[in-house]
Design a protein around this motif. Structure first.
Motif, short mmCIF file in Angstrom:
data_model
loop_
_atom_site.label_atom_id
_atom_site.label_comp_id
_atom_site.label_asym_id
_atom_site.label_seq_id
_atom_site.Cartn_x
_atom_site.Cartn_y
_atom_site.Cartn_z
N LEU A 1 -4.95 -0.02 0.27
CA LEU A 1 -5.58 0.76 -0.81
C LEU A 1 -4.68 1.93 -1.19
N TYR A 2 -4.18 1.91 -2.42
CA TYR A 2 -3.33 2.99 -2.90
C TYR A 2 -4.19 4.20 -3.26
N CYS A 3 -3.71 5.39 -2.89
CA CYS A 3 -4.51 6.62 -3.04
C CYS A 3 -3.75 7.71 -3.79
N ASP A 4 -4.50 8.58 -4.43
CA ASP A 4 -3.89 9.79 -5.01
C ASP A 4 -3.81 10.86 -3.93
N PRO A 5 -3.24 12.04 -4.22
CA PRO A 5 -3.08 13.07 -3.18
C PRO A 5 -4.39 13.52 -2.52
N GLU A 6 -5.52 13.29 -3.19
CA GLU A 6 -6.82 13.67 -2.63
C GLU A 6 -7.48 12.52 -1.87
N GLY A 7 -6.84 11.38 -1.85
CA GLY A 7 -7.39 10.25 -1.11
C GLY A 7 -8.24 9.30 -1.93
N ASN A 8 -8.34 9.53 -3.23
CA ASN A 8 -9.11 8.63 -4.09
C ASN A 8 -8.33 7.33 -4.31
N VAL A 9 -9.01 6.21 -4.20
CA VAL A 9 -8.37 4.91 -4.35
C VAL A 9 -8.05 4.65 -5.81
N VAL A 10 -6.78 4.32 -6.09
CA VAL A 10 -6.34 4.08 -7.46
C VAL A 10 -5.78 2.67 -7.65
N GLY A 11 -5.72 1.90 -6.58
CA GLY A 11 -5.21 0.53 -6.67
C GLY A 11 -5.38 -0.18 -5.34
N ALA A 12 -5.20 -1.49 -5.34
CA ALA A 12 -5.41 -2.25 -4.10
C ALA A 12 -4.63 -3.55 -4.12
N GLU A 13 -4.32 -4.05 -2.94
CA GLU A 13 -3.78 -5.40 -2.78
C GLU A 13 -4.28 -5.95 -1.46
N ASP A 14 -4.31 -7.28 -1.36
CA ASP A 14 -4.77 -7.92 -0.12
C ASP A 14 -4.09 -9.28 0.00
N VAL A 15 -4.57 -10.10 0.93
CA VAL A 15 -3.93 -11.38 1.16
C VAL A 15 -3.94 -12.26 -0.08
N PHE A 16 -4.96 -12.11 -0.93
CA PHE A 16 -5.07 -12.96 -2.11
C PHE A 16 -4.14 -12.51 -3.24
N THR A 17 -3.97 -11.20 -3.42
CA THR A 17 -3.03 -10.74 -4.43
C THR A 17 -1.59 -11.04 -3.99
N LYS A 18 -1.32 -10.93 -2.69
CA LYS A 18 0.00 -11.27 -2.17
C LYS A 18 0.28 -12.76 -2.37
N LEU A 19 -0.72 -13.58 -2.11
CA LEU A 19 -0.59 -15.02 -2.27
C LEU A 19 -0.33 -15.38 -3.73
N LYS A 20 -1.00 -14.71 -4.63
CA LYS A 20 -0.81 -14.96 -6.06
C LYS A 20 0.62 -14.62 -6.49
N LEU A 21 1.13 -13.49 -6.02
CA LEU A 21 2.50 -13.10 -6.34
C LEU A 21 3.50 -14.13 -5.82
N ALA A 22 3.25 -14.61 -4.59
CA ALA A 22 4.15 -15.59 -3.98
C ALA A 22 4.14 -16.90 -4.76
N LYS A 23 2.97 -17.36 -5.16
CA LYS A 23 2.88 -18.59 -5.94
C LYS A 23 3.67 -18.48 -7.23
N GLU A 24 3.49 -17.38 -7.93
CA GLU A 24 4.18 -17.18 -9.20
C GLU A 24 5.69 -17.11 -9.01
N HIS A 25 6.11 -16.42 -7.95
CA HIS A 25 7.55 -16.28 -7.70
C HIS A 25 8.19 -17.62 -7.35
N TYR A 26 7.57 -18.39 -6.43
CA TYR A 26 8.16 -19.65 -6.01
C TYR A 26 8.19 -20.66 -7.15
N ALA A 27 7.22 -20.60 -8.02
CA ALA A 27 7.23 -21.47 -9.20
C ALA A 27 8.38 -21.06 -10.13
N LYS A 28 8.60 -19.77 -10.27
CA LYS A 28 9.64 -19.26 -11.17
C LYS A 28 11.04 -19.61 -10.70
N VAL A 29 11.27 -19.58 -9.36
CA VAL A 29 12.63 -19.83 -8.84
C VAL A 29 12.89 -21.31 -8.58
#
Length: 230
Positions: free
Chosen positions: A190-218
């Motif tokens: 969970l990405y946070c601002d200086p006060e600790g408020n969550v401003v973004g996120a990633e998990d196993v599924f977002t990582k998996l999506k990036l990997a799929k797109e990359h391996y298809a591209k190369v």
């Protein structure tokens, strides 16, 4: 009458049974009222030969100790992941997230919500401030890095445990050409601002999506990533 006599004998029998029950000592109880007899556990004895046996002992011991398992594996068990060499020169294995940050997948455990990967940072720089709701384990393979929130520096060979809930900012210092760390991440990042408020996120599924797109591209194909999915 016969009925009255039978009833009287039954009453006597019940009285004797109750008296004997009260006179029978009860098993001792512990502080929470549980019978000690009910919570006594027998510790299994593990023979030392079951822990480890050197190959020099093979001739003088039971030969079956060196035989592989002969039965069937559990049908529901997933296959293992074996990667002979995690650090490879093939740049296609590395999934880019920025111009200088990429990761090399080792395991996408979608059934338990964690992932294991090599994180690579080329040159000095900063990874955005973040926290994890689950535990994180890290082992530095190359280079060094630190957190702005701590005094220690993780160097090649270092192990790091990140407790859930801690907010930190990863920095690769000047003079480090490349940093590679194996991370085992449970849950989200969970990405946070200086006060600790969550401003973004990633998990196993977002990582998996990036990997799929990359391996298809190369040219490796989207399904190339399935070897890492469990």
């Amino acid at each position: 009458m016969m009925i009255a006599r039978i009833f009287s004998v039954t009453q006597v029998a019940l009285s004797i049974a109750c008296l004997e029950a009260f006179q029978t000592p009860m098993p001792s109880t512990n502080s929470v009222g549980l019978h000690q007899d009910a919570i006594t556990l027998t510790q299994p004895q593990i023979p030392t030969t079951a822990l480890f046996m050197s190959t020099t002992e093979k001739e003088t011991t039971d030969d079956t100790a060196f035989q592989p398992y002969q039965g069937e594996q559990a049908k529901e068990a997933l296959p293992e992941i074996f990667i002979p060499q995690v650090e490879v020169d093939d740049e296609r294995m590395w999934v880019p997230q920025t111009d200088t940050v990429s990761f090399r997948p080792l395991c996408f455990c979608v059934s338990s919500g964690y992932y294991v990967n090599l994180l690579r940072v080329k040159g000095a720089g900063l990874l955005s401030r973040h926290k994890h709701p689950g535990p994180v384990h890290g082992h530095v393979l190359k280079g060094s890095w630190k957190y702005l929130e701590h005094d220690w520096v993780a160097r090649e060979g270092s192990y790091v445990f990140e407790p859930p809930g801690e907010i930190h900012t990863l920095v690769v210092p000047q003079g480090v050409d490349e940093m590679i760390t194996l991370f085992h991440v449970t849950g989200s990042l969970l990405y946070c601002d200086p006060e600790g408020n969550v401003v973004g996120a990633e998990d196993v599924f977002t990582k998996l999506k990036l990997a799929k797109e990359h391996y298809a591209k190369v040219g490796l194909g989207e399904d190339f990533v399935q070897q890492f999915v469990r």
